[in-house]
Design a protein around this motif. Structure first.
Motif, PDB file in Angstrom:
ATOM      1  N   THR A 103      13.220   3.291  -0.953  1.00 22.42           N
ATOM      2  CA  THR A 103      13.315   4.617  -1.019  1.00 22.42           C
ATOM      3  C   THR A 103      12.093   5.351  -1.818  1.00 22.42           C
ATOM      4  N   ILE A 104      11.632   5.083  -2.710  1.00 23.96           N
ATOM      5  CA  ILE A 104      10.670   5.725  -3.454  1.00 23.96           C
ATOM      6  C   ILE A 104       9.409   4.983  -3.678  1.00 23.96           C
ATOM      7  N   GLY A 105       8.356   5.491  -3.521  1.00 24.64           N
ATOM      8  CA  GLY A 105       6.783   4.970  -3.498  1.00 24.64           C
ATOM      9  C   GLY A 105       6.209   5.192  -4.907  1.00 24.64           C
ATOM     10  N   VAL A 106       6.581   5.804  -5.697  1.00 26.93           N
ATOM     11  CA  VAL A 106       6.135   6.026  -7.164  1.00 26.93           C
ATOM     12  C   VAL A 106       7.043   5.774  -8.131  1.00 26.93           C
ATOM     13  N   THR A 107       6.430   5.053  -9.221  1.00 23.50           N
ATOM     14  CA  THR A 107       7.434   4.379 -10.241  1.00 23.50           C
ATOM     15  C   THR A 107       7.300   5.006 -11.480  1.00 23.50           C
ATOM     16  N   ARG A 108       6.695   6.179 -11.910  1.00 18.99           N
ATOM     17  CA  ARG A 108       6.355   6.821 -13.050  1.00 18.99           C
ATOM     18  C   ARG A 108       6.632   8.136 -12.761  1.00 18.99           C
ATOM     19  N   GLY A 109       7.117   9.084 -13.610  1.00 24.58           N
ATOM     20  CA  GLY A 109       7.217  10.601 -13.234  1.00 24.58           C
ATOM     21  C   GLY A 109       8.277  11.073 -13.963  1.00 24.58           C
ATOM     22  N   LEU A 110       8.292  12.652 -13.568  1.00 24.47           N
ATOM     23  CA  LEU A 110       9.482  13.244 -13.991  1.00 24.47           C
ATOM     24  C   LEU A 110      10.646  13.656 -13.202  1.00 24.47           C
ATOM     25  N   GLY A 111      11.658  13.763 -13.392  1.00 24.27           N
ATOM     26  CA  GLY A 111      12.849  14.149 -12.720  1.00 24.27           C
ATOM     27  C   GLY A 111      13.613  13.080 -11.957  1.00 24.27           C
ATOM     28  N   ASP A 112      13.843  13.186 -10.736  1.00 22.93           N
ATOM     29  CA  ASP A 112      14.371  12.068  -9.762  1.00 22.93           C
ATOM     30  C   ASP A 112      15.633  11.750 -10.121  1.00 22.93           C
ATOM     31  N   HIS A 113      16.518  12.567 -11.203  1.00 23.79           N
ATOM     32  CA  HIS A 113      17.667  12.171 -11.706  1.00 23.79           C
ATOM     33  C   HIS A 113      18.978  12.237 -10.615  1.00 23.79           C
ATOM     34  N   ASN A 114      18.838  12.637  -9.654  1.00 20.03           N
ATOM     35  CA  ASN A 114      19.708  12.446  -8.567  1.00 20.03           C
ATOM     36  C   ASN A 114      19.592  11.643  -7.535  1.00 20.03           C
ATOM     37  N   LEU A 115      18.316  11.028  -7.478  1.00 20.10           N
ATOM     38  CA  LEU A 115      17.692  10.031  -6.497  1.00 20.10           C
ATOM     39  C   LEU A 115      18.569   8.912  -6.248  1.00 20.10           C
ATOM     40  N   LYS A 116      19.211   8.834  -5.007  1.00 16.43           N
ATOM     41  CA  LYS A 116      20.100   7.548  -4.723  1.00 16.43           C
ATOM     42  C   LYS A 116      19.276   6.631  -3.558  1.00 16.43           C
ATOM     43  N   VAL A 117      19.693   5.646  -3.440  1.00 22.45           N
ATOM     44  CA  VAL A 117      19.194   4.736  -2.276  1.00 22.45           C
ATOM     45  C   VAL A 117      19.907   5.487  -1.176  1.00 22.45           C
ATOM     46  N   CYS A 118      18.961   5.418   0.028  1.00 20.13           N
ATOM     47  CA  CYS A 118      19.533   5.946   1.432  1.00 20.13           C
ATOM     48  C   CYS A 118      20.706   5.372   1.673  1.00 20.13           C
ATOM     49  N   SER A 119      21.567   6.263   2.006  1.00 19.38           N
ATOM     50  CA  SER A 119      23.098   5.865   2.641  1.00 19.38           C
ATOM     51  C   SER A 119      23.778   4.879   1.503  1.00 19.38           C
ATOM     52  N   SER A 120      23.621   5.434   0.276  1.00 18.41           N
ATOM     53  CA  SER A 120      24.264   4.666  -0.875  1.00 18.41           C
ATOM     54  C   SER A 120      24.530   5.328  -2.050  1.00 18.41           C
ATOM     55  N   THR A 121      25.323   5.029  -3.048  1.00 21.01           N
ATOM     56  CA  THR A 121      25.501   5.486  -4.049  1.00 21.01           C
ATOM     57  C   THR A 121      24.647   5.094  -5.283  1.00 21.01           C
ATOM     58  N   LEU A 122      23.907   4.157  -5.036  1.00 19.69           N
ATOM     59  CA  LEU A 122      22.983   3.289  -6.236  1.00 19.69           C
ATOM     60  C   LEU A 122      21.932   4.233  -6.868  1.00 19.69           C
ATOM     61  N   PRO A 123      21.929   4.680  -7.978  1.00 22.96           N
ATOM     62  CA  PRO A 123      20.830   5.389  -8.616  1.00 22.96           C
ATOM     63  C   PRO A 123      19.582   4.640  -8.622  1.00 22.96           C
ATOM     64  N   ILE A 124      18.604   5.436  -8.368  1.00 24.17           N
ATOM     65  CA  ILE A 124      17.313   4.819  -8.456  1.00 24.17           C
ATOM     66  C   ILE A 124      16.433   4.969  -9.734  1.00 24.17           C
ATOM     67  N   LYS A 125      16.962   5.960 -10.363  1.00 25.26           N
ATOM     68  CA  LYS A 125      16.433   6.868 -11.825  1.00 25.26           C
ATOM     69  C   LYS A 125      16.072   5.548 -13.032  1.00 25.26           C
ATOM     70  N   GLY A 165       0.709  -1.400  -0.031  1.00 25.70           N
ATOM     71  CA  GLY A 165       0.005  -0.115   0.029  1.00 25.70           C
ATOM     72  C   GLY A 165       0.721   1.290  -0.111  1.00 25.70           C
ATOM     73  N   LYS A 166       0.368   2.203   0.751  1.00 23.50           N
ATOM     74  CA  LYS A 166       1.218   3.348   1.204  1.00 23.50           C
ATOM     75  C   LYS A 166       2.757   3.397   1.413  1.00 23.50           C
ATOM     76  N   LYS A 167       3.058   1.937   1.960  1.00 20.00           N
ATOM     77  CA  LYS A 167       4.363   1.922   2.419  1.00 20.00           C
ATOM     78  C   LYS A 167       5.188   1.305   1.297  1.00 20.00           C
ATOM     79  N   ALA A 168       4.675   0.796   0.266  1.00 17.54           N
ATOM     80  CA  ALA A 168       5.465   0.032  -0.831  1.00 17.54           C
ATOM     81  C   ALA A 168       6.469   0.946  -1.462  1.00 17.54           C
ATOM     82  N   ARG A 169       7.676   0.329  -1.519  1.00 12.98           N
ATOM     83  CA  ARG A 169       8.958   1.221  -2.021  1.00 12.98           C
ATOM     84  C   ARG A 169       9.591   0.478  -2.959  1.00 12.98           C
TER      85      ARG A 169
END
Lengths: 499, 499
Positions: free
Chosen positions: A370-392, A362-366
Motif C-alpha cells: 500500500t504505502i511507500g513511505v514508513t515515517r511521517g505524520l497522519g495516515d491514521h485511517n490508512l487501510k490495506v487496499c480492499s481490507s480493514t487491516l490498518p497500516i498505521k 526502489g520507488k515501487k517498494a511498499r
C-alpha cells in the motif's frame, strides 16, 4: 560560557521516496463514515508519558481552516487569481514569494510548482517562521523574578510532502512549529543556564525543595553516579516529542475535522547556533535520508514477527525476492527475516503464500502493498487496499534528528542549505543540485538577497522541465518530475543574509 | 567471469565491552536442577524456517568433550604441563603455537594469556581452520554428473569471549565453523556458477522441473520483475543462519550436556576472495563494533515496550539518567523511550520506580542489571540476579556481517587483520595497535613467517602489562588488563603468507 549552552537542531523526517499510497484517492472525502473508523494505534508511537500540554494555542481554529478547498503557504501572498494559477496542472507556473513583500527570514529563497495531474491539488505544504518561546515560570523551582526569565527565539523551516490527500500536510505546516514551541517552553531557563540540565524538576504543584539529586543515587553498582545529559539532547528530545504530539493531534481531530492522508516532513530548527546544511564551499553534506520499506525493512519485519496480529491472516513478515506461487509449495525459495541482511533458501510452506509485509524495490517498494513511505505524520485511517487491516501501526511518526553547529564553521554567502520534496529529488541528485547552486549564485552579486529565490526557482524549473511532446521534459529529454515540487534555499552566511 | 562469483565474508559478532554478567560464577556447575529450567525463547532468534540439517557431523561427540575441566585451542599443542602453566593466574605466561609444529593457515599469528584471577579458567577460546564444503548433490536440479560438482574451501578464524563460565565459548569454538559448513552445503554449486542465484530450488523430493521462475511474477504492480540477489548475500545469509543454529544447539544441549555461560564471537570467513581487515598501509579500517546495552538501547527498549511481560513487574522499558527515588514521585525527571535519541522530562509515576531495563554507562552498562553484552551465543539459563526472569529474550544471537573484498586491493606483507578479545581492547585502541603492528613487523624480514606470531605476542604482552606493586602494570603505570586476552594476527599479503 554561552558556547556551552548553545544548542539547536537540524531536524529531518523522511522525505520518503515514493508516490502516493493510493493513486487518485478522492480529494477531501467528507463522508463521516469513512473517517470514524476505530483508530489504528501505533506501537512505535505510544502515548508519551510526559505531561500533555493543555492548549494548542489556537490549534482548533486553525485546523478548521484546513477544511477549505485548498491553500498554499501564506508567505506566497497569493490573490484569488494567483491561487487559481498555482492550482493549474496544465500551466504549472512556478510560485515564489513576491519581490515586493516582506522577505522571508534570512532572505530564504522559496519556489514551488503543482504536479502534472497526479492529484487534484498540490499536496506539498511549506512553513517558514520565527517563533518566540516564552518560558513557563519557575520551571526549575529557582526563585527568580519573572522578568529575569528571558524567552527564546527559534527559526523554523518545514516542508511537508502529503500523500492520499493534502489534509495532514496542511495541518502539519500550520501546527508542528507550535508543538515544538510547546515542548521548548519547559526548557527556556534550562537552555540559557550554562550549568548542565537538572535531572529532576520539582512538581509544578510546588514540592518544596529543588534537590541537586546527585546524592540520591541508589546502591546498585551499575549506576555510575549519573548520566551526563546535554542541552543539545534536550532540544532533540523536545523535537521528537513535538512530532509525536502532532501525530496524536491528527489522530484526535480526524473525527471532528477532516485530516485526510499523511505526510512526510523535512524540518530545520535554528536555535542558539546549530543547524542543518547541505552545500558548504562546494562540499556536499547530506543531512537527511529516506525512510522507506527498504531502508526500514528490519524494523517492520520485527514488528510483524512480535505482533503477528497486525498482519491479519493476509501477510507474512518474511520477505521473498518475488511472489511465491501455490505450485511452488515444497520447493525452496530465497527469503529474509527480521534478523537477516543476507538471503537464504527455505522450504515453501502454506504460510509463505501470504503476501509479504514488505515487497518491491526502489520507488515501487511498499508496506502491505500500500504505502511507500514508513515515517511521517497522519495516515491514521490508512487501510490495506480492499481490507480493514490498518497500516498505521507500521508507520513511525518519529524523526531522525541531526545536529549541525553553525557556529563551528565560517560560512560564505554561497553556502546554502537546500530542502526539497520528492519532486525535486526524484529527477535530480546532490551533485546536480550543487552544480545549479554554483551556476545560479555566481550570476548574482553576493549581497543581492533575491539570489536565493532565483536559485529555488531554478531548482524547481530544472526538476519540472518544459512542456514538450506529451510530458514535461528535461534538457536531456528525460521526463521531468510530474510530482509537486517545493524547495527552500536557506543561506548560511554572508552580509545581509541573516535578517 | 569468476570475479562476479567471488564472494566471501568477514563476519563479526559483538566483542561486547563488559565483564562477566555474574562475577565469580561457580565454574562448571553440574547440578541437573540448575540446568533443567524451562528454556528462555528469544524473540530475536526465532526458529529459522529453513530446513534443519539433520546431523551435525560429530557434534554430539564433540560437545561431550566440553565437559572436560578446561581446555585450550588444539593448535597450541599443549602438553599436560603446558596446560597447567597456561592455567596459572599468577604467572600469566603468554601462549603461542610452537615454532616447530605445523604453521597456522596463512602463517597466522596467535597469542593468548589467562586472566589475573577474574575467573577460574581462561574463558576465551579460539579456532583457526581450513574447512572443506562438499556440495549436496543436485541441489539446483540441474542434471550434472556427481563428479562435475566441485567442493568449496573456506578459511576460518574465530575468537570467542566467554562469560559466566567457559562452556558456551568452548562449544562455539568447536562447532560454529561446522554450522557454517552445513549452511554452505546447499550453495556449493550456486556460488561457483557465474549466473545469478536461482530464486527458487526444486524440492529435494524431486519436483520435476527447475523453473526459471521469472515468468511466475504475480499481477501485483509493486512486484517489480524480481529482486536481484547476489552471491555475496547468500554467504551472508548462510553465516547468519549458522549463528542461529549454533545458538539453538546450545539451547538443546544445555540439558544433556553442560553448556554454561555465554560468549561473544568475532569471526572471519575467507571464501572465494573477500575478507575483513583492520590495518592496511598504515590506514586503520575497523571491521567490527560492540553490541552493548548502550549501542542497542533502542532495540532492547522496543522489545520491552512491545512485550511488557518480558519485564515482569520488576523493570521499566524507560531509561532514566539515574535511579528514581520514591520521594521524587510527582516530580519531573529526564527520560528516554524506545523512539527517542534525545532526553525529555516526564512526571514520575509509580511504574517509573521500577528498575530500568537499560542502565549504567560504558563498561558498567547493563541489561536488567545483569549482563553487559547484548549479542552472543548461549546464556540460555541466564536469569536476573535473585529472580526467575530470563534475560535471553533480550539477547540476539545474530551477527553483524561486513564484507571486505581482498581481491580489490594490493596488499603488502605488513597489511594485517588483528582480531582481539575484550582483554586487548579494554586497555588499548586502534591507533596503539597500529603502532605496535608497525614497530614489530618492521623488526623482522618481510618473508619471515614468525613475525605474525611475534606481533600477536607483543599485543598480548602490551595489554597484560608486567607485574609491579599489586597488579599488572603498563609502561605508563596504568593497570594492564586483568581479563583473558586472545589475539589473532592474519597477514593479508606478501610472499608466503597464503599457505
Amino acid at each position: 560560557m554561552l558556547n556551552r549552552v548553545r544548542s539547536a537542531v537540524a531536524h529531518l523526517v523522511s522525505s520518503g521516496g515514493a508516490p502516493s499510497p493510493r493513486p487518485k484517492s478522492p480529494d477531501l472525502p467528507n463522508s463521516p463514515s469513512s473517517t470514524s473508523a476505530p483508530p489504528a494505534v501505533a506501537p512505535e508511537a505510544p502515548k508519551s508519558p510526559s505531561a500533555r500540554p493543555g492548549n494548542w494555542s489556537g490549534a482548533p481554529a486553525k485546523t478548521s481552516e484546513a477544511r477549505a478547498r485548498f491553500s498554499r503557504p501564506t508567505f506566497l501572498q497569493l490573490s484569488p487569481g494567483g491561487l487559481r494559477r498555482a492550482d493549474d496542472h496544465a500551466g504549472r507556473a512556478v510560485q515564489s514569494p513576491p519581490d515586493t513583500g516582506r522577505r522571508l527570514p534570512w532572505s530564504t529563497g522559496y519556489a514551488e510548482v503543482i504536479n502534472a495531474g497526479k492529484s487534484r491539488h498540490n499536496e506539498d505544504q511549506a512553513c517558514c517562521e520565527v517563533v518566540y518561546v516564552e518560558g513557563r515560570r519557575n520551571v526549575t523551582g529557582a526563585s527568580r523574578e519573572p522578568s529575569s526569565s528571558q524567552g527564546l527565539c527559534f527559526y523554523y523551516w518545514g516542508l511537508f510532502d502529503g500523500h492520499a490527500g493534502g489534509g495532514a500536510a496542511e495541518m502539519a505546516s500550520r501546527l508542528l512549529h507550535r508543538h515544538i514551541r510547546e515542548q521548548l517552553k519547559d526548557l527556556v531557563e534550562i537552555l540559557q543556564d550554562p550549568l548542565p540540565p537538572p535531572l529532576c524538576l520539582p512538581s509544578t504543584q510546588g514540592t518544596p525543595s529543588f534537590s541537586d539529586s546527585s546524592h540520591l543515587v541508589g546502591p546498585q553498582s551499575c549506576w555510575s553516579p549519573q548520566k551526563e545529559v546535554t542541552h543539545e539532547s534536550l532540544v532533540v528530545g523536545a523535537i521528537e516529542n513535538a512530532f509525536q504530539f502532532m501525530d496524536e493531534q491528527m489522530a484526535q481531530e480526524r473525527r471532528g475535522h477532516q485530516v485526510e492522508g499523511g505526510c512526510c516532513a523535512l524540518v530545520v530548527v535554528y536555535l542558539l547556533g546549530k543547524m542543518a546544511i547541505i552545500v558548504r564551499n562546494g562540499e556536499i553534506i547530506p543531512m537527511s535520508r529516506e525512510f522507506t520499506p527498504e531502508t526500514e525493512r528490519q524494523r517492520l519485519q520485527l514488528l510483524g514477527f512480535l505482533k503477528p496480529e497486525l498482519l491479519g491472516s493476509e501477510f507474512t513478515h518474511l520477505e521473498f525476492p518475488r511472489r511465491v506461487q501455490p505450485k511452488e509449495l515444497g520447493q525452496k525459495m530465497l527469503y529474509r527475516d527480521q534478523n537477516m541482511t543476507g538471503w537464504a533458501y527455505k522450504k515453501i510452506e502454506l504460510e509463505d503464500l501470504r503476501f509479504p509485509l514488505v515487497c518491491g524495490e526502489g520507488k515501487k517498494a511498499r508496506v502491505m502493498a500500500t504505502i511507500g513511505v514508513t515515517r511521517g505524520l497522519g495516515d491514521h485511517n490508512l487501510k490495506v487496499c480492499s481490507s480493514t487491516l490498518p497500516i498505521k501501526p507500521f508507520l513511525s511518526c518519529f524523526p531522525e534528528v541531526r545536529v549541525y553547529d553553525l557556529t563551528q564553521y565560517e560560512h560564505c554567502p554561497d553556502d546554502v542549505l537546500v530542502l526539497g520534496t520528492d519532486g525535486l529529488w526524484d529527477v535530480t541528485n546532490d551533485c546536480e543540485v550543487a552544480a545549479t547552486v554554483d551556476r545560479v549564485l555566481s550570476a548574482y552579486e553576493p549581497n543581492d538577497p533575491s539570489r536565493y529565490t532565483a536559485l529555488a526557482q531554478a531548482l524547481v524549473l530544472g526538476a519540472r522541465g518544459i512542456p514538450r511532446d506529451r510530458g514535461w521534459r528535461l534538457p536531456n529529454n528525460k521526463l521531468g518530475s510530474g510530482d509537486d515540487i517545493s524547495v527552500f534555499v536557506i543561506p548560511l552566511g554572508g552580509p545581509g543574509s541573516y535578517s
